[in-house]
Design a protein around this motif. Structure first.
Motif, short mmCIF file in Angstrom:
data_model
loop_
_atom_site.label_atom_id
_atom_site.label_comp_id
_atom_site.label_asym_id
_atom_site.label_seq_id
_atom_site.Cartn_x
_atom_site.Cartn_y
_atom_site.Cartn_z
N VAL A 102 0.85 -1.19 0.00
CA VAL A 102 0.00 0.00 0.00
C VAL A 102 0.89 1.24 0.00
CG1 VAL A 102 -1.72 1.30 1.31
CG2 VAL A 102 -1.86 -1.18 1.23
N ARG A 103 0.57 2.18 -0.88
CA ARG A 103 1.29 3.45 -0.91
C ARG A 103 0.27 4.59 -0.88
NH1 ARG A 103 6.36 4.69 -2.61
NH2 ARG A 103 6.58 2.72 -3.74
N ASN A 104 0.37 5.43 0.17
CA ASN A 104 -0.55 6.56 0.30
C ASN A 104 -2.00 6.13 0.22
OD1 ASN A 104 1.63 8.36 0.52
ND2 ASN A 104 1.74 8.58 -1.71
N GLY A 105 -2.31 4.99 0.85
CA GLY A 105 -3.68 4.53 0.90
C GLY A 105 -4.14 3.73 -0.31
N GLU A 106 -3.29 3.60 -1.30
CA GLU A 106 -3.66 2.88 -2.53
C GLU A 106 -2.93 1.53 -2.58
OE1 GLU A 106 -3.19 3.24 -7.41
OE2 GLU A 106 -2.62 4.92 -6.10
N THR A 107 -3.67 0.47 -2.87
CA THR A 107 -3.06 -0.85 -3.01
C THR A 107 -2.31 -0.92 -4.33
OG1 THR A 107 -4.80 -1.90 -1.70
CG2 THR A 107 -3.49 -3.33 -3.14
N ILE A 108 -1.01 -1.13 -4.26
CA ILE A 108 -0.19 -1.18 -5.47
C ILE A 108 0.18 -2.61 -5.85
CG2 ILE A 108 0.75 1.13 -5.11
CD1 ILE A 108 3.29 -0.18 -4.03
N GLU A 109 0.00 -3.55 -4.92
CA GLU A 109 0.37 -4.93 -5.22
C GLU A 109 -0.27 -5.85 -4.19
OE1 GLU A 109 4.42 -7.67 -5.58
OE2 GLU A 109 4.57 -5.47 -5.52
N THR A 110 -0.74 -7.00 -4.64
CA THR A 110 -1.24 -8.02 -3.72
C THR A 110 -0.39 -9.27 -3.85
OG1 THR A 110 -2.82 -8.84 -5.35
CG2 THR A 110 -3.61 -7.14 -3.82
N GLU A 111 -0.32 -10.03 -2.76
CA GLU A 111 0.49 -11.26 -2.72
C GLU A 111 1.93 -11.01 -3.19
OE1 GLU A 111 -0.59 -13.93 -1.32
OE2 GLU A 111 -2.63 -13.16 -1.07
#
Length: 262
Positions: A1-10
């Protein structure tokens, strides 16, 4: 998570320590001309444990040791970058942890040595942590400070170092530790309270620690001679028990209660 935004899962967890370190170093370089505060919390050694190929299988303490060695490398990279960017002399670096070992995980959960119990308890094995502070020119090398403190002290300490004003409308539990960091002052005697979620279970004054739990009578330990909290002194020191019980109950009564998050 960067600045509240999910940038990558798993994500590949074997790379997390290196990725977090790269982000920290970038921040240090970016802020090299300005004062900055960096809070750098590693995922590990919380379970599940992962180490990169560079460190896996390299320590004599199994996977837990590999993870710790990689974190040690990360700390070294932070210190090296502070030096390279000319910020080493005016930066206070603090290294500590949030709780003791996760005992049910056995060798993967760490060890508190001679301290009793671990994470999730108010024995010292769960609450007492190592703390290292480094500030060239301000804290002499190889200094051992015996003053008692807690992580709550770092807010007023950092504010003091930065000449920043503390909020006037908030009661702070922490105290400024700048007088004790150089190791020249033992610090004043303080009272510490040990909460387990919303239950107040212990109080410490000087070497004495009183534990009060629902399952039995109060127990009293002299941590200077009994750091493992094995020998209950409550029967031998009833006056001290009564005095510390009064301190504990006063604190309990003064503490605003909020609903626990669900």
């Amino acid at each position: 998570v960067r600045n509240g935004e999910t940038i990558e899962t798993e994500p590949d967890q074997t790379q997390l320590t290196a990725r977090y370190t790269a982000e920290a170093l970038a921040t240090i370089r970016e802020k090299r001309q300005n004062p900055f505060f960096l809070y750098f919390a590693h995922t590990f050694p919380h379970v599940p444990l992962y180490a990169s190929d560079r460190f896996r299988g390299k320590s004599r303490a199994g996977l837990y040791g590999d993870v710790v060695e990689e974190i040690d490398w990360s700390v070294g990279e932070v210190l090296r970058t502070l030096k390279e960017t000319g910020q080493e002399q005016n930066t206070l670096v603090v290294f500590s942890s949030d709780n003791g070992p996760w005992l049910v995980k056995k060798e993967l959960g760490g060890s508190a040595g001679l301290l009793r119990e671990g994470k999730g308890t108010t024995f010292d094995g769960g609450m007492r942590e190592p703390c290292l502070a480094r500030w060239p020119g301000m804290i002499p090398s190889n200094t051992v400070c015996a003053a008692q403190g807690s992580m709550l002290d770092w807010l007023p300490t950092f504010a003091s170092v930065a000449a920043a004003a503390l909020p006037r409308d908030t009661v702070l539990d922490g105290e400024d530790m700048t007088p004790v960091l150089p190791g020249k002052s033992p610090g004043k005697e303080r009272t510490f309270f040990f909460w387990n979620a919303d239950e107040l279970e212990a109080v410490r004054q000087g070497p004495w620690k009183l534990r009060v739990v629902k399952q039995g009578p109060p127990t009293l330990y002299d941590l200077e001679v009994d750091p493992s909290e094995k020998h209950d002194q409550a029967v031998q020191a009833p006056e001290r028990v009564a005095q510390m019980l009064a301190v504990l109950e006063r604190h309990r009564a003064e503490m605003p209660r909020a609903p626990l998050p669900r």
